[in-house]
Motif scaffolding. Structure first.
Motif, mmCIF file in Angstrom:
data_model
loop_
_atom_site.group_PDB
_atom_site.id
_atom_site.type_symbol
_atom_site.label_atom_id
_atom_site.label_comp_id
_atom_site.label_asym_id
_atom_site.label_seq_id
_atom_site.Cartn_x
_atom_site.Cartn_y
_atom_site.Cartn_z
ATOM 1 N N ASP A 235 0.832 -1.200 0.000
ATOM 2 C CA ASP A 235 0.000 0.000 0.000
ATOM 3 C C ASP A 235 0.870 1.255 0.000
ATOM 4 O OD1 ASP A 235 -2.338 -1.493 0.084
ATOM 5 O OD2 ASP A 235 -2.425 -1.470 2.283
ATOM 6 N N VAL A 236 0.308 2.315 -0.538
ATOM 7 C CA VAL A 236 0.924 3.634 -0.477
ATOM 8 C C VAL A 236 0.028 4.491 0.413
ATOM 9 C CG1 VAL A 236 1.614 5.685 -1.761
ATOM 10 C CG2 VAL A 236 2.002 3.414 -2.736
ATOM 11 N N VAL A 237 0.571 4.937 1.528
ATOM 12 C CA VAL A 237 -0.206 5.672 2.523
ATOM 13 C C VAL A 237 0.181 7.153 2.459
ATOM 14 C CG1 VAL A 237 -0.771 5.900 4.962
ATOM 15 C CG2 VAL A 237 -0.268 3.638 3.991
ATOM 16 N N THR A 238 -0.797 8.004 2.159
ATOM 17 C CA THR A 238 -0.539 9.432 1.992
ATOM 18 C C THR A 238 -0.808 10.192 3.286
ATOM 19 O OG1 THR A 238 -1.156 9.314 -0.350
ATOM 20 C CG2 THR A 238 -1.160 11.492 0.681
ATOM 21 N N ALA A 239 0.113 11.072 3.639
ATOM 22 C CA ALA A 239 -0.037 11.932 4.813
ATOM 23 C C ALA A 239 -0.056 13.390 4.376
ATOM 24 C CB ALA A 239 1.104 11.693 5.797
#
Length: 324
Positions: A235-239
């Motif tokens: 997964d790519v988790v955006t902050a």
């Protein structure tokens, strides 16, 4: 035979320039502190540029080309004073950071540059701008000023560009933390394309000022291609920028950072004009090719090694837990 003096020549870009000149059959001398060896075939003169008489060993002969990459204006001034009269052409490698307006999207080489700092103090960009002025005044019609943007490729000592492709490769099937990419971009020039260009200008004795910058890419495009090259399937988790700031995560570079991410108002950093560079024959290899070259180098160096930019995997995992 062409005689080339590189002030430096043992670091990342300087050694590449030395190698390109050697490939052309030039006689290359590198003047540096001597902490690292000169490229094979080049002659090393060990000297401290801040010391008196630093150039005595190289000031008694004529040079076809001098290349200087220093970010210390005083060192550039002393080099110009000692060597200008003995040099047919001088190339100073500066930076697009000299521009006064960080939001100068599309601006070319005519844009205003930064002035001196208050109370005699100056930062990296101001030192580069002052050094440019010294070279242009003293060398005049025999000088070239090259202003690179973000330099990328194997061996990058700043670790900025290599962070993402190595992090995606290290994570594999696990998640990776990324910044919000909205209205953000990146422009990179491969170190070997830049070295080729610097040598070509010197060989042609071209004079003037030129940006050596890559084509603009969105930050999302850079991260997407880095992920594809690395084969990341997690997964790519955006902050958000606000959340990252609250967690003391920096942008652009340095420890505990998410590199290459700049606020949208800094668009001039990744969208300066490179029209002159291309007209002069400058090459820009595809972004994917530089990512692939960089990943090869990162794997050899160790994907989990200590870095000067980015976050450790442990720091990242802790933040991923917090954001979830």
């Amino acid at each position: 035979m062409v005689d080339v003096l590189i002030l430096g020549g043992t670091g990342w870009l300087g050694s590449r320039v030395a190698e390109r000149w050697l490939d052309r059959g030039a006689r290359v001398t590198c003047l540096a502190r001597g902490h690292r060896p000169a490229p094979d075939g080049a002659h090393l003169v060990a000297a401290d540029r801040t010391a008196p008489g630093a150039y005595d060993a190289v000031a008694d002969r004529e040079w076809d080309e001098v290349v200087d990459v220093s970010s210390d204006a005083a060192s550039v001034a002393s080099a110009v004073a000692a060597l200008a009269a003995h040099t047919r052409h001088w190339t100073y490698v500066s930076t697009i950071s000299v521009y006064a307006d960080v939001d100068g999207a599309g601006d070319d080489e005519s844009a205003p540059v930064r002035g001196p700092g208050a109370d005699g103090e100056s930062d990296y960009a101001q030192e580069k701008a002052a050094a440019e002025a010294l070279v242009r005044t003293a060398i005049g019609h025999r000088g070239a000023v090259v202003r690179p943007g973000l330099i990328a490729g194997p061996g990058d000592p700043t670790d900025r560009f290599g962070y993402w492709v190595s992090r995606f490769a290290l994570a594999g099937e696990d998640p990776v933390l990324v910044p919000d990419t909205t209205d953000k971009g990146v422009a990179v020039i491969d170190v070997d394309d830049l070295a080729d260009f610097i040598v070509a200008l010197g060989d042609a004795r071209w004079t003037g000022v030129v940006n050596a910058v890559g084509d603009p890419h969105t930050l999302d495009e850079v991260l997407t291609q880095a992920r594809e090259v690395a084969g990341h399937t997690g997964d790519v988790v955006t902050a958000s920028d606000q959340w990252l700031a609250e967690q003391s995560v920096a942008h652009w570079a340095g420890p505990r950072s998410l590199p290459l991410s700049l606020p949208p108002q800094h668009r001039g950093v990744w969208s300066r004009s490179n029209t002159a560079y291309k007209i002069l024959g400058g090459r820009l290899r595809p972004l994917r090719a530089t990512l692939e070259r960089t990943l090869d180098a990162e794997r050899k160096a160790g994907l989990d090694r200590d870095r000067v930019a980015g976050m450790t995997r442990e720091e990242e995992i802790s933040l991923l837990s917090a954001i979830e």
